[in-house]
Design a protein around this motif. Sequence first.
Motif, PDB file in Angstrom:
ATOM      1  N   ASN A 293       0.844  -1.194   0.000  1.00  0.00           N
ATOM      2  CA  ASN A 293       0.000   0.000   0.000  1.00  0.00           C
ATOM      3  C   ASN A 293       0.877   1.241   0.000  1.00  0.00           C
ATOM      4  OD1 ASN A 293       0.722   0.657   2.744  1.00  0.00           O
ATOM      5  ND2 ASN A 293      -0.772  -0.857   3.466  1.00  0.00           N
ATOM      6  N   ASN A 294       0.262   2.387   0.198  1.00  0.00           N
ATOM      7  CA  ASN A 294       0.992   3.650   0.108  1.00  0.00           C
ATOM      8  C   ASN A 294       1.562   4.117   1.440  1.00  0.00           C
ATOM      9  OD1 ASN A 294       0.546   4.004  -2.691  1.00  0.00           O
ATOM     10  ND2 ASN A 294      -1.537   4.734  -2.285  1.00  0.00           N
ATOM     11  N   SER A 295       1.697   3.212   2.394  1.00  0.00           N
ATOM     12  CA  SER A 295       2.238   3.583   3.701  1.00  0.00           C
ATOM     13  C   SER A 295       3.455   2.722   4.045  1.00  0.00           C
ATOM     14  CB  SER A 295       1.164   3.419   4.779  1.00  0.00           C
ATOM     15  OG  SER A 295       0.055   4.234   4.513  1.00  0.00           O
ATOM     16  N   PRO A 296       4.507   2.772   3.232  1.00  0.00           N
ATOM     17  CA  PRO A 296       5.682   1.950   3.532  1.00  0.00           C
ATOM     18  C   PRO A 296       6.374   2.379   4.815  1.00  0.00           C
ATOM     19  CG  PRO A 296       6.174   3.497   1.775  1.00  0.00           C
ATOM     20  CD  PRO A 296       4.700   3.595   2.028  1.00  0.00           C
ATOM     21  N   ASP A 297       7.034   1.420   5.446  1.00  0.00           N
ATOM     22  CA  ASP A 297       7.875   1.704   6.618  1.00  0.00           C
ATOM     23  C   ASP A 297       7.071   2.407   7.711  1.00  0.00           C
ATOM     24  OD1 ASP A 297      10.340   1.529   7.905  1.00  0.00           O
ATOM     25  OD2 ASP A 297      10.897   3.559   7.304  1.00  0.00           O
ATOM     26  N   ASN A 298       5.907   1.842   8.041  1.00  0.00           N
ATOM     27  CA  ASN A 298       4.960   2.583   8.859  1.00  0.00           C
ATOM     28  C   ASN A 298       4.475   1.851  10.106  1.00  0.00           C
ATOM     29  OD1 ASN A 298       2.836   4.753   9.206  1.00  0.00           O
ATOM     30  ND2 ASN A 298       1.512   2.979   8.875  1.00  0.00           N
ATOM     31  N   TYR A 299       4.454   0.512  10.081  1.00  0.00           N
ATOM     32  CA  TYR A 299       3.695  -0.224  11.099  1.00  0.00           C
ATOM     33  C   TYR A 299       4.561  -0.709  12.262  1.00  0.00           C
ATOM     34  CZ  TYR A 299       0.818  -3.840  13.258  1.00  0.00           C
ATOM     35  OH  TYR A 299       0.126  -4.603  14.159  1.00  0.00           O
ATOM     36  N   ILE A 300       4.378  -0.110  13.424  1.00  0.00           N
ATOM     37  CA  ILE A 300       4.965  -0.597  14.665  1.00  0.00           C
ATOM     38  C   ILE A 300       3.973  -1.571  15.293  1.00  0.00           C
ATOM     39  CG2 ILE A 300       5.675   0.022  17.016  1.00  0.00           C
ATOM     40  CD1 ILE A 300       7.674   1.018  15.029  1.00  0.00           C
ATOM     41  N   HIS A 301       4.439  -2.740  15.671  1.00  0.00           N
ATOM     42  CA  HIS A 301       3.535  -3.713  16.286  1.00  0.00           C
ATOM     43  C   HIS A 301       2.948  -3.120  17.571  1.00  0.00           C
ATOM     44  CE1 HIS A 301       2.031  -7.401  18.104  1.00  0.00           C
ATOM     45  NE2 HIS A 301       2.133  -7.963  16.905  1.00  0.00           N
ATOM     46  N   PRO A 302       1.634  -3.260  17.782  1.00  0.00           N
ATOM     47  CA  PRO A 302       1.007  -2.639  18.963  1.00  0.00           C
ATOM     48  C   PRO A 302       1.566  -3.109  20.296  1.00  0.00           C
ATOM     49  CG  PRO A 302      -0.513  -4.145  17.850  1.00  0.00           C
ATOM     50  CD  PRO A 302       0.644  -3.936  16.930  1.00  0.00           C
ATOM     51  N   ASP A 303       2.145  -4.306  20.348  1.00  0.00           N
ATOM     52  CA  ASP A 303       2.740  -4.773  21.596  1.00  0.00           C
ATOM     53  C   ASP A 303       3.911  -3.895  22.032  1.00  0.00           C
ATOM     54  OD1 ASP A 303       0.928  -6.803  21.617  1.00  0.00           O
ATOM     55  OD2 ASP A 303       2.374  -8.436  21.387  1.00  0.00           O
ATOM     56  N   TYR A 304       4.490  -3.146  21.075  1.00  0.00           N
ATOM     57  CA  TYR A 304       5.697  -2.386  21.373  1.00  0.00           C
ATOM     58  C   TYR A 304       5.502  -0.873  21.243  1.00  0.00           C
ATOM     59  CZ  TYR A 304       7.091  -7.112  20.088  1.00  0.00           C
ATOM     60  OH  TYR A 304       7.159  -8.472  19.978  1.00  0.00           O
TER      61      TYR A 304
END
Length: 701
Positions: A293-304
């Motif tokens: 998708n158009n959001s590369p390098d974006n997702y931090i796992h919610p546990d952290y």
Amino acid sequence: MFCKKVNDVTICDIFSCNSVTQHLEIMRILKNLLLSALISTPLVAQEKPNILFIFCDDLGYGDVGVFWQNQRKEANKPDQPWFSTPHIDQMAAEGMLLHAHYCAAPVCAPSRASLFMGRHQGNAPIRDNQFDKVMPNQPTLGTTLKQAGYHTALIGKWGLQGKGKNSTEWPSYPTKRGFDYFLGGVRHRDGHEHYPYDQIHFKNKRTEIWEQDKEISEGLKGCYTTDLFTAATKKWLVDHKKESSDKPFFLFLSYDTPHAATQIATSPYPKGYGVKGGVQWIGKKGRMINTANNSPDNYIHPDYADKMYDHDSDPSTPLVPWTNVSKRYASSIRRIDNSVQDIIQTLKDLGMDENTLIVFTSDHGPSKESYIKENLQPGFFDSFGPFTGIKRDCWEGGIRPGAIVRWPKAIKAGSETELPSQMNDWMATFCEAAGTPIPAIADGTSLIPSLTGKGEQEASTIYVEYTVGGGTPKYAEFPKSRQGAKRGQMQVVREGKLKAIRYNTTKPDTPFMVFDVTKDPREENNLAGKPGIPSQEHWIKAVSRLHGVEKSAKRPYDKLAVSALDITKTTPGVTKKASDKQYAYAYRLTDAKTTTAGDLSISETKGNIEFSGYLKVEKDGSYGFEFAEGVNGVLRIHDILTLDTDSPEPAHATNSLKLTAGYHPFTLTVRANGKATKAPLLWKAPGADKAVAITAASLSH
């Protein structure tokens, strides 16, 4: 007339025999041959296990929950942050932990080359920092298993291609080294960036991803490589089931994470796992996988995302948030963890799980590189585990990533081993599992006895040599005596519980430090010179018998003489084994009947012949070795690959050795071509004008 070719034998004219007895005998032979043919049918071919090797890049021993992170979790100390790998832990619970599994070298190219070729660094053609060097056309995991009937694929990082600009020019492109299918990054630098199309950090260096003979990065907008390689693996498994289910498979999945750019995914891992869930291959340009998708390098796992820790080990001060780079690092490893479960569930959905041997490990220890403004700190999570050292160190933290093996059909769930093993052992292990001979050019020993609990495990050879500048980081977690240790030329050999290691080696007799790494994993208490510990002479002799000279990787001990064994009495003659089975390479004879021969002569036969015993050297000096014209074979003296004429491209081989007087063990393996010869192996003694046949007087066992 009825004719049928069965196992390369054509059966015709069985009714033209001259007697009832002959007719019955031919019918019996035909029955046995047809039975043999049935044993090769798809139903039974799957008795050979599928093999899936999952290889991570710069993942430390301490980065896996079951190895180390879970201990930090249980300690529950505010100044010791931790993260989870629940699915990798589950894989371990269903299989075996190899706590003392070593890589071949503490940096990626030599480590990978040794793995693929089954040869430790004393015999490998790629050493030190020889990134992108051509891997010679010699037996590899791919070629060996392909000859054994496997459908082969490599997905992910390669870096062993040689010079060139494309799949046609690269001499050791994966499809030229035994892999039917390839999708991944070819060049070393292509593994540093995990969004091939988006080029977030390396805008001036294009990352390429190739599929077979086509470069496909333009269609990979928004694709994170961990997801991309996982989706490609799942697609390949589904296709294999549809199109090649009559063959077992060998799939090498080579992630390029968590190394380098410390990038993270675009979005949460898709719900569900397996054929119908998890990451999926879509196959459309700009939407190659379902997480693009158009959001590369974006997702931090919610546990952290909101994790806090005690940054100064002072209970009176407030907790602070985890560093951004640490959140990224933990999230990238959690993504691998999700991917492992996704792939295992895919195997289950396809009915291929029970007889699939899965190996999970890393190329070496953790790195401090992050390629973003914030430096990665391996000590934040103790990514090196209970050890000292990181990537480029030969302390345990740099060369001991451990391994997890899962094979429901053969490995007892929840098993563990502390027996040392090394990556060059996988060639022998997979060959035994596949029921195919181990190439004579390969080092290593099969780990099948350890994995299955059946038979006696032969000791592995643990040997590392590597050179690089700089020194061991001055991390507080490391013993003060090891902090800042100048690396330079490093060399390691392990025998049982003892590991001998030397740093900044400048001469052949630079002394070794010795550690009992079972009791002292941080290598803090140097035992060298202590009562009951082998002498410096012992360790120098030991490495002399393992190191083969590689001209492109010079060592200060290249001219060290290979020490004879400390024996004085032997029996005349050599042991001899023979097999009429013919393969594309000379192979070890593990089960053949052993006889005694007076010399090395070969009769008019075809197949494989193996001689072993001792060469008696009368005086110190340099001895040259060569095969007689037309002889294809492999010669090992001690554990040094000394001579090879068997491969399509001659192997790294020393050809001449400086030997001390006395007895030197050897193994000579010849791929016999039907021509008789009384002297297949010649040698040239010091001061001699020419090479001559090795006579019976110099042979014993």
